[in-house]
Design a protein around this motif. Structure first.
Motif, PDB file in Angstrom:
ATOM      1  N   PRO A 182      35.658  31.745  38.189  1.00  0.00           N
ATOM      2  CA  PRO A 182      35.647  32.925  37.161  1.00  0.00           C
ATOM      3  C   PRO A 182      37.106  33.371  36.824  1.00  0.00           C
ATOM      4  O   PRO A 182      37.927  32.914  37.729  1.00  0.00           O
ATOM      5  CB  PRO A 182      34.897  33.928  37.722  1.00  0.00           C
ATOM      6  N   TRP A 183      37.203  34.011  35.827  1.00  0.00           N
ATOM      7  CA  TRP A 183      38.453  34.738  35.409  1.00  0.00           C
ATOM      8  C   TRP A 183      38.278  36.264  35.420  1.00  0.00           C
ATOM      9  O   TRP A 183      37.252  36.796  35.322  1.00  0.00           O
ATOM     10  CB  TRP A 183      38.811  34.339  34.119  1.00  0.00           C
ATOM     11  N   THR A 184      39.594  36.782  35.861  1.00  0.00           N
ATOM     12  CA  THR A 184      39.410  38.325  35.756  1.00  0.00           C
ATOM     13  C   THR A 184      39.359  38.609  34.397  1.00  0.00           C
ATOM     14  O   THR A 184      39.782  38.047  33.393  1.00  0.00           O
ATOM     15  CB  THR A 184      40.673  39.097  36.236  1.00  0.00           C
ATOM     16  N   ARG A 185      39.128  40.158  34.169  1.00  0.00           N
ATOM     17  CA  ARG A 185      38.919  40.574  32.726  1.00  0.00           C
ATOM     18  C   ARG A 185      40.421  40.355  32.121  1.00  0.00           C
ATOM     19  O   ARG A 185      40.599  40.312  30.862  1.00  0.00           O
ATOM     20  CB  ARG A 185      38.358  41.875  32.575  1.00  0.00           C
ATOM     21  N   ARG A 186      41.327  40.578  32.906  1.00  0.00           N
ATOM     22  CA  ARG A 186      42.760  40.596  32.423  1.00  0.00           C
ATOM     23  C   ARG A 186      42.958  38.999  31.739  1.00  0.00           C
ATOM     24  O   ARG A 186      43.557  38.976  30.678  1.00  0.00           O
ATOM     25  CB  ARG A 186      43.773  41.036  33.405  1.00  0.00           C
ATOM     26  N   ALA A 187      42.564  38.191  32.720  1.00  0.00           N
ATOM     27  CA  ALA A 187      42.703  36.748  32.149  1.00  0.00           C
ATOM     28  C   ALA A 187      41.895  36.704  30.922  1.00  0.00           C
ATOM     29  O   ALA A 187      42.417  35.844  29.776  1.00  0.00           O
ATOM     30  CB  ALA A 187      42.309  35.767  33.216  1.00  0.00           C
ATOM     31  N   TRP A 188      40.584  36.988  30.968  1.00  0.00           N
ATOM     32  CA  TRP A 188      39.673  36.735  29.748  1.00  0.00           C
ATOM     33  C   TRP A 188      40.336  37.480  28.544  1.00  0.00           C
ATOM     34  O   TRP A 188      40.135  36.872  27.510  1.00  0.00           O
ATOM     35  CB  TRP A 188      38.160  37.002  29.883  1.00  0.00           C
ATOM     36  N   ASN A 189      40.814  38.699  28.625  1.00  0.00           N
ATOM     37  CA  ASN A 189      41.284  39.398  27.411  1.00  0.00           C
ATOM     38  C   ASN A 189      42.376  38.683  26.881  1.00  0.00           C
ATOM     39  O   ASN A 189      42.443  38.694  25.673  1.00  0.00           O
ATOM     40  CB  ASN A 189      41.673  40.956  27.985  1.00  0.00           C
ATOM     41  N   GLY A 190      43.159  38.196  27.738  1.00  0.00           N
ATOM     42  CA  GLY A 190      44.169  37.066  27.296  1.00  0.00           C
ATOM     43  C   GLY A 190      43.874  36.186  26.225  1.00  0.00           C
ATOM     44  O   GLY A 190      44.550  35.911  25.266  1.00  0.00           O
TER      45      GLY A 190
END
Length: 230
Positions: A145-153
């Motif tokens: 999975p990705w953190t929300r920080r990564a997904w937001n990017g």
């Protein structure tokens, strides 16, 4: 408790294997096989199906609802946008996002849970990259999975082909994130072809599931092995 949400992207159209989401593998649609394996995860909070507004994808939406999942329908080609809309609608408070694929009827839920536990245990990491055979990381059926920080990017900066392939922007901008390299079982990688893309893949998958179904009860404990059977 961290909230980890899987967004399962699926649509009927496919150049190499039309309607692959509903092709039957041992008596069940391939998409149901994926849903069943995601539900074996002990770390996922929810599975959301993200399909398109195309009429032909009505069947995917109906199948998801029959299996007790929430559904979001959006753009056919802007997969990043469709996924973001699903998150905004149903999982705005998620800490991690796992982009599940509808063509992985051999998804290894144990590997997924191990990756989730590592990320939760090391909150500075944004993702895990698969390290195959102690060589360079490869793009295959990674289960991080990705953190929300990564997904937001990804959601904010993806352009062009990156909108259709979530994760492409991330891999091109890894220096902006903290990550670890993780060895996973060989079945997570190409060229083992554990993704449903072609008629040959379908024939292989049917044969494997058929062989699993014919196992005598005395060998049922094999179902706990790393390449989890159905």
């Amino acid at each position: 408790m961290k909230k980890i949400v899987a967004v399962l992207c699926s649509r009927m159209s496919s150049e190499r294997l039309a309607g692959k989401a509903l092709v039957e593998i041992a008596g069940k649609p391939s998409l149901v096989r994926v849903i069943e394996r995601l539900r074996m995860s002990k770390m996922l909070s929810e599975v959301i199906v993200a399909t398109t507004t195309d009429k032909e994808d009505d069947v995917i939406a109906s199948l998801a609802v029959r299996n007790g999942l929430r559904v979001h329908r959006g753009s056919r080609d802007d997969v990043v946008g469709r996924t973001q809309e699903a998150i905004d609608r149903y999982a705005w408070d998620a800490d991690y996002v796992f982009r599940a694929l509808g063509d992985q009827p051999f998804l290894d839920w144990n590997s997924l849970d191990e990756a989730c536990k590592l990320l939760v245990g090391y909150p500075d990491w944004d993702l895990l990259l698969a390290l195959a055979f102690n060589e360079e990381p490869v793009y295959g059926s990674g289960l991080s999975p990705w953190t929300r920080r990564a997904w937001n990017g990804i959601a904010a900066h993806s352009t062009s082909d990156e909108r259709e392939h979530p994760g492409a922007w991330l891999r091109r901008n890894l220096t902006q994130f903290d990550y670890a390299l993780l060895d996973l079982g060989h079945w997570n990688y190409r060229p083992y072809r554990l993704e449903l893309d072609t008629p040959d893949d379908l024939a292989l998958f049917k044969a494997i599931y058929d062989a699993w179904g014919k196992e005598p009860k005395s060998t049922g404990d094999r179902k706990s092995t790393r390449l989890n059977s159905s």
